[in-house]
Design a protein around this motif. Structure first.
Motif, PDB file in Angstrom:
ATOM      1  N   LYS A   1       0.712  -1.241   0.005  1.00 33.39           N
ATOM      2  CA  LYS A   1      -0.040   0.029   0.142  1.00 33.39           C
ATOM      3  C   LYS A   1       0.824   1.231  -0.050  1.00 33.39           C
ATOM      4  O   LYS A   1       0.555   2.260  -0.719  1.00 33.39           O
ATOM      5  CB  LYS A   1      -0.919  -0.005   1.104  1.00 33.39           C
ATOM      6  CG  LYS A   1      -2.035  -0.775   1.248  1.00 33.39           C
ATOM      7  CD  LYS A   1      -3.041  -0.735   2.326  1.00 33.39           C
ATOM      8  CE  LYS A   1      -4.273  -1.633   2.180  1.00 33.39           C
ATOM      9  NZ  LYS A   1      -4.870  -1.916   3.567  1.00 33.39           N
ATOM     10  N   ILE A   2       1.883   1.219   0.852  1.00 34.61           N
ATOM     11  CA  ILE A   2       2.820   2.373   0.871  1.00 34.61           C
ATOM     12  C   ILE A   2       3.551   2.519  -0.791  1.00 34.61           C
ATOM     13  O   ILE A   2       3.404   3.723  -1.272  1.00 34.61           O
ATOM     14  CB  ILE A   2       3.993   2.348   1.819  1.00 34.61           C
ATOM     15  CG1 ILE A   2       3.389   2.269   3.183  1.00 34.61           C
ATOM     16  CG2 ILE A   2       5.228   3.154   1.683  1.00 34.61           C
ATOM     17  CD1 ILE A   2       4.448   1.779   4.362  1.00 34.61           C
ATOM     18  N   ALA A   3       3.835   1.303  -1.320  1.00 33.75           N
ATOM     19  CA  ALA A   3       4.451   1.546  -2.666  1.00 33.75           C
ATOM     20  C   ALA A   3       3.247   2.199  -3.654  1.00 33.75           C
ATOM     21  O   ALA A   3       3.721   3.050  -4.511  1.00 33.75           O
ATOM     22  CB  ALA A   3       4.893   0.223  -3.031  1.00 33.75           C
ATOM     23  N   GLU A   4       2.118   1.558  -3.420  1.00 31.05           N
ATOM     24  CA  GLU A   4       1.063   2.047  -4.447  1.00 31.05           C
ATOM     25  C   GLU A   4       0.933   3.663  -4.238  1.00 31.05           C
ATOM     26  O   GLU A   4       0.843   4.428  -4.967  1.00 31.05           O
ATOM     27  CB  GLU A   4      -0.126   1.359  -4.209  1.00 31.05           C
ATOM     28  CG  GLU A   4      -1.505   1.706  -5.214  1.00 31.05           C
ATOM     29  CD  GLU A   4      -2.142   2.865  -4.937  1.00 31.05           C
ATOM     30  OE1 GLU A   4      -2.504   3.621  -5.825  1.00 31.05           O
ATOM     31  OE2 GLU A   4      -2.335   3.187  -3.651  1.00 31.05           O
ATOM     32  N   ALA A   5       0.896   4.046  -2.785  1.00 26.40           N
ATOM     33  CA  ALA A   5       0.370   5.457  -2.743  1.00 26.40           C
ATOM     34  C   ALA A   5       1.868   6.232  -2.972  1.00 26.40           C
ATOM     35  O   ALA A   5       1.465   7.579  -3.469  1.00 26.40           O
ATOM     36  CB  ALA A   5       0.282   5.633  -1.014  1.00 26.40           C
ATOM     37  N   GLY A   6       3.104   5.908  -2.676  1.00 26.86           N
ATOM     38  CA  GLY A   6       4.165   6.517  -3.047  1.00 26.86           C
ATOM     39  C   GLY A   6       4.320   6.867  -4.569  1.00 26.86           C
ATOM     40  O   GLY A   6       4.449   7.890  -5.076  1.00 26.86           O
ATOM     41  N   ILE A   7       4.047   5.744  -5.298  1.00 30.44           N
ATOM     42  CA  ILE A   7       4.145   5.951  -6.931  1.00 30.44           C
ATOM     43  C   ILE A   7       3.012   6.924  -7.181  1.00 30.44           C
ATOM     44  O   ILE A   7       3.203   7.744  -8.142  1.00 30.44           O
ATOM     45  CB  ILE A   7       4.093   4.543  -7.446  1.00 30.44           C
ATOM     46  CG1 ILE A   7       5.178   3.908  -7.256  1.00 30.44           C
ATOM     47  CG2 ILE A   7       3.649   4.798  -9.063  1.00 30.44           C
ATOM     48  CD1 ILE A   7       5.242   2.266  -7.658  1.00 30.44           C
ATOM     49  N   ARG A   8       1.751   6.894  -6.817  1.00 26.84           N
ATOM     50  CA  ARG A   8       0.654   7.934  -6.848  1.00 26.84           C
ATOM     51  C   ARG A   8       1.090   9.170  -6.615  1.00 26.84           C
ATOM     52  O   ARG A   8       0.910  10.120  -7.502  1.00 26.84           O
ATOM     53  CB  ARG A   8      -0.711   7.396  -6.433  1.00 26.84           C
ATOM     54  CG  ARG A   8      -1.812   8.033  -6.647  1.00 26.84           C
ATOM     55  CD  ARG A   8      -3.096   7.285  -6.217  1.00 26.84           C
ATOM     56  NE  ARG A   8      -3.063   6.537  -5.149  1.00 26.84           N
ATOM     57  CZ  ARG A   8      -3.367   7.090  -3.729  1.00 26.84           C
ATOM     58  NH1 ARG A   8      -3.540   8.225  -3.539  1.00 26.84           N
ATOM     59  NH2 ARG A   8      -3.380   6.141  -2.816  1.00 26.84           N
ATOM     60  N   VAL A   9       1.275   9.405  -5.313  1.00 24.68           N
ATOM     61  CA  VAL A   9       1.541  10.828  -4.766  1.00 24.68           C
ATOM     62  C   VAL A   9       2.913  11.800  -5.369  1.00 24.68           C
ATOM     63  O   VAL A   9       2.798  12.575  -5.992  1.00 24.68           O
ATOM     64  CB  VAL A   9       1.305  10.900  -3.233  1.00 24.68           C
ATOM     65  CG1 VAL A   9       1.581  12.115  -2.636  1.00 24.68           C
ATOM     66  CG2 VAL A   9       0.093  10.474  -3.132  1.00 24.68           C
ATOM     67  N   ILE A  10       3.831  10.679  -5.411  1.00 21.52           N
ATOM     68  CA  ILE A  10       5.272  11.518  -5.626  1.00 21.52           C
ATOM     69  C   ILE A  10       5.392  11.135  -7.166  1.00 21.52           C
ATOM     70  O   ILE A  10       5.933  12.184  -7.872  1.00 21.52           O
ATOM     71  CB  ILE A  10       6.398  10.768  -4.979  1.00 21.52           C
ATOM     72  CG1 ILE A  10       6.047  10.652  -3.643  1.00 21.52           C
ATOM     73  CG2 ILE A  10       7.822  11.564  -5.066  1.00 21.52           C
ATOM     74  CD1 ILE A  10       6.051  11.804  -2.535  1.00 21.52           C
ATOM     75  N   GLY A  11       5.273  10.183  -7.603  1.00 20.52           N
ATOM     76  CA  GLY A  11       5.560   9.756  -9.133  1.00 20.52           C
ATOM     77  C   GLY A  11       4.478  10.038 -10.140  1.00 20.52           C
ATOM     78  O   GLY A  11       4.568   9.816 -11.207  1.00 20.52           O
ATOM     79  N   GLY A  12       3.256  10.591  -9.532  1.00 24.22           N
ATOM     80  CA  GLY A  12       1.875  10.790 -10.288  1.00 24.22           C
ATOM     81  C   GLY A  12       1.683   9.588 -11.120  1.00 24.22           C
ATOM     82  O   GLY A  12       1.327   9.622 -12.264  1.00 24.22           O
TER      83      GLY A  12
END
Ligand SMILES: [Zn+2]
Length: 632
Positions: free
Chosen positions: A250-261
C-alpha cells in the motif's frame, strides 16, 4: 525497542542515501571496458567472503582499486577498509602481479600490461563489530546495513563496504556474481541476469548502490503500477507477514501515485527487512531501487504506524535524494566528506511526506498526520540548539554531527517543519495553485531530463518560479537564520491552529542515540551528567540484560515500558564481565507539548489549503476536544 517516552512516536534514526553521479577524474587514457565482481560465500564459520574484482581490457601497466571511505547516505567516514584481508592480484592468465597498498583505501597493481587484471581479497563480514564500520564516529552503532555480514544461514553485501572500484574507471559498466551455498537465495535490486546470481549496472555507483541479501529469507512479490515490488524479510520466519507485506505494498502504491504521478522511476523495487534478536528502534537506508530497514520483530507483527512511517520515508527517497539530487555530490567522491546545503530538503521534506503517504495509503487516520507534525514541531521547539544553529549549517556540517545534523539541531526534524511551512506558504501565495507536490514533481522531471543533479539554489529558485512569488525572505529566515519559525501565522493560512501545553515526561538520563545492540543486550554509550541513570549508579559502557526481571530479548516494545516519575525500575546489567543489579529511579523532564487543531471557521482559501495538505475528510472534521492545551 526504543526508550519509552509518552510522546515518542518517531524512529530513532533514519538514514539518507544521497545521490550517485559519475566520477569524472582522474581518468585513464582508456579505462577498462568492464569490471566484473564475484562475491563468494567462502567461510561462514569465520565470516569471510572471497571477493574478486576483474578489470577487463586494461591498457596500462598500473591500475588502482579502492574501497569507498563512506557509504552514501551516511555522512560518516567508516573503517570498512579494515575488513579487507589477504589481497592478491593476477593477470587474465593467472600470473601473479605485484600489489602495493599506498594508503588505507587503495590497492595498486603493477605489471599487468594489456588484458585483464584481477584483484582478490577476503572480506571480513561481521556487521555488529563496532570496529568494522567506525566506533569513533558512530559510537559503534550499526544497523545491519553499512557493513558486510555473514553467518551459517544468511549474508548481506553492501556495495560500498564490499566492492573496490577501479580508480578513474568508475563510469564503465559493471556486474557482480554472488556464489552461494546450495539452497541459498539471492535478492538484489540491480538488473538480474538469467541465472539470478549475476546482476549488472551501468556503472560502479549504480552497482554498489543496491545491496544483496543472501541465504534463507522470506520473499513476497507483487506488481505495483506495472513494476515488480518485493518484500524480503530476514529473521522472522514462521510468523505471519501478511499484514506487514500488505502495508508495504500500500505504501508503494501510494508513493508511486503521490510522488510519481502514477509512474515509478525504477524498474523494480525491493524492501529488504531484517529483524535481529536485539534491536534499538527502527532505522532504514535508502538505495536506488531498494531500501534496507532494521526493525524489531514486533513491528513486523503489528505493522504499527511509526514503523510504517520509516518505510514510507525510505520509499519517498526513491525520488527525493536518489533521483532528485544536488550536483554538488558529483563527481561522486568516495575518498572524502561531501557537503551539501539541502539535507533539510533531502531528509526533512522526505520525512514530511512519510505520514502523508501513510494517509494516502489508508494506513493511518488524519489525526496521525496532525500528531506527527505537532510532535516534530515539539522536538524543534523544545530543543535549545534551534537558537544557535541554522538549518543550512546543520546540513553542511552533517559529517561533524553523526549524519543527523549539527550541534544538536537535526535537519530531519527542523527540515520536516520547514517543509510543512513551505508547502503552506507556496499554497498561500499562489492561492493554492501549487505546493511542494508540484515542486517535487518539477525537480524530478528536470533532473531526469538533464540526467544529472540540480545546481545549488535550485530548490529555492524553482519554488519561487512555480508560485510566481519571490520566496527568498522565507528561505533566508527558515534556512539561514536562527530566529523562531513563523509557525503560528503560516499554519493559520492552512486553517490549522497550533496550541501547546506544559508536559512532564519520564526522564531516564540516558542518551538514546548511543544505545547499541550487542550479542547479550543493549550497550549504554552515554549518560546525561548527573541524570537519573548516573545517580542510580549506571555507568557508560554498561550492558543492559534485563528490566524488571524480563530478558531484554523478550521485551516487545519500549525498553522501560510505561513508567512515571519516582518509579523504581530493577535493572540487570553486565559490567566488566560481572552481572549486577541496579535500581533506576525515574526522573522528570518538563517540556512543551504541541497540538495542531482545525480552525472551525476557516476561510475558503484556508480550507482549500488544508484539504490539499491532508485530504478532504480531515478538513470537515472538528478535531479533538479541548484539554490542557492553549493557544500561544
Ligand atoms: Zn532519509
Amino acid at each position: 525497542m526504543k526508550i519509552n517516552c509518552p510522546l515518542s512516536r518517531l524512529p530513532l534514526l533514519i538514514f539518507s542515501l544521497l545521490c550517485f553521479l559519475c566520477f569524472a577524474s582522474p581518468s585513464f587514457a582508456a579505462p577498462p571496458h568492464h569490471i566484473s565482481y564475484t562475491v563468494t560465500v567462502a567461510d561462514t564459520a569465520n565470516k569471510r567472503y572471497r571477493v574478486t574484482a576483474r578489470a577487463e581490457g586494461v591498457t596500462e601497466a598500473t591500475i588502482s582499486f579502492a574501497l569507498p571511505a563512506w557509504s552514501p547516505g551516511w555522512y560518516v567516514l567508516t573503517n570498512a577498509y579494515k575488513n579487507i584481508e589477504n589481497v592478491t592480484a593476477t593477470d587474465g592468465d593467472g600470473k601473479p602481479l605485484l600489489v602495493t597498498h599506498p594508503d588505507k583505501l587503495t590497492y595498486k597493481v603493477t605489471g599487468g600490461g594489456k588484458g585483464d587484471v584481477i584483484l582478490s581479497y577476503d572480506l571480513r563480514a561481521i556487521d555488529r563489530d563496532p570496529d568494522a564500520v567506525g566506533p569513533g564516529a558512530t559510537g559503534g552503532r550499526d544497523y545491519g546495513f553499512f557493513a558486510p555480514y555473514l553467518d551459517e544461514t544468511n549474508g548481506f553485501v553492501p556495495g560500498p563496504a564490499s566492492l573496490t572500484y577501479v580508480v578513474g574507471g568508475k563510469s564503465v559498466p559493471c556486474s557482480v556474481t554472488y556464489k552461494v551455498p546450495e539452497g541459498w537465495k539471492i535478492a538484489s535490486a540491480n538488473d538480474p541476469g538469467a541465472d539470478n546470481a549475476t546482476f549488472t549496472a551501468k556503472d560502479y555507483d549504480s552497482l554498489a548502490d543496491n545491496p544483496a541479501d543472501l541465504g534463507k529469507f522470506d520473499r513476497y512479490d507483487r506488481t505495483i503500477a506495472g513494476v515488480p515490488v518485493s518484500v524480503v524479510i530476514v529473521g522472522a520466519s514462521g510468523r505471519s507477514h501478511r499484514k506487514f507485506t500488505e502495508a508495504c505494498w500500500k505504501i508503494a502504491e501510494a508513493g508511486i501515485r503521490v510522488i510519481g504521478g502514477g509512474k515509478s522511476p525504477f524498474p523494480r523495487y525491493i524492501f529488504h527487512f531484517r529483524a535481529p534478536e536485539v534491536t534499538v528502534g527502527i532505522a532504514g537506508l535508502e538505495h536506488l531501487n531498494s531500501t534496507v530497514i532494521t526493525l524489531p520483530l514486533s513491528a513486523i507483527r503489528t505493522a504499527d504506524p511509526d514503523s510504517l512511517s520509516v518505510i514510507a520515508h525510505e520509499f519517498v527517497h526513491a525520488w527525493n535524494v536518489k533521483r532528485i539530487r544536488p550536483d554538488k555530490l558529483g563527481p561522486f567522491d568516495y575518498t572524502r566528506e561531501v557537503r551539501v546545503r539541502d539535507l533539510w530538503w533531502l531528509e526533512g521534506v522526505t520525512d514530511y511526506y512519510a505520514p502523508r503517504i501513510l494517509l494516502e495509503a489508508g494506513l493511518v487516520s488524519q489525526d496521525y498526520w496532525r500528531s506527527y507534525m505537532a510532535y516534530t514541531i515539539g522536538l524543534v521547539q523544545n530543543n535549545p540548539s534551534r537558537k544557535r544553529v541554522t538549518l543550512e549549517t546543520a546540513s553542511l556540517k552533517a559529517w561533524e554531527g553523526r549524519s543527523e545534523g549539527f550541534d544538536g539541531l537535526s535537519y530531519y526534524e527542523k527540515g520536516l517543519v520547514v517543509g510543512l511551512l513551505l508547502d503552506i506558504e507556496m499554497r498561500r501565495v499562489s492561492k493554492n495553485r501549487v505546493g511542494t507536490d508540484d515542486l517535487m514533481k518539477t525537480l524530478f522531471s528536470e533532473t531526469d531530463k538533464r540526467g544529472q543533479g540540480y545546481p545549488e539554489g535550485e530548490i529555492e529558485r524553482t519554488a519561487s518560479r512555480l508560485t510566481g512569488s519571490d520566496l527568498t525572505a522565507f528561505f533566508d529566515k527558515t534556512l539561514r537564520s536562527t530566529t523562531e519559525l513563523p509557525l503560528k501565522e503560516i499554519l493559520e493560512s492552512a486553517g490549522l491552529n497550533l496550541i501547546f501545553a506544559a508536559l512532564s515526561i519520564p526522564d531516564f538520563g540516558i542518551d538514546v542515540n548511543t544505545l547499541t545492540p550487542t550479542a547479550e543486550g543493549i550497550r549504554i554509550g552515554s549518560l546525561i551528567k548527573n541524570g537519573p541513570a548516573e545517580r542510580s549508579g549506571l555507568k557508560e559502557g554498561d550492558i543492559l540484560l534485563a528490566v524488571n526481571g524480563k530478558n531484554i530479548r523478550d521485551i516487545d516494545g519500549t525498553i522501560f515500558g510505561d513508567v512515571s516519575q519516582d518509579q523504581d525500575i530493577a535493572l540487570s546489567i553486565r559490567r566488566d564481565n560481572v552481572t549486577r543489579s541496579i535500581t533506576l529511579t525515574v526522573g522528570e523532564k518538563k517540556e512543551t507539548a504541541y497540538e495542531l487543531r482545525l480552525i472551525a471557521e476557516a476561510t475558503p482559501l484556508q480550507k482549500a489549503i488544508r484539504t490539499s495538505l491532508i485530504g478532504r475528510a480531515i478538513s470537515d472534521s472538528a478535531g479533538t476536544p479541548v484539554g490542557a492545551f492553549q493557544s500561544p
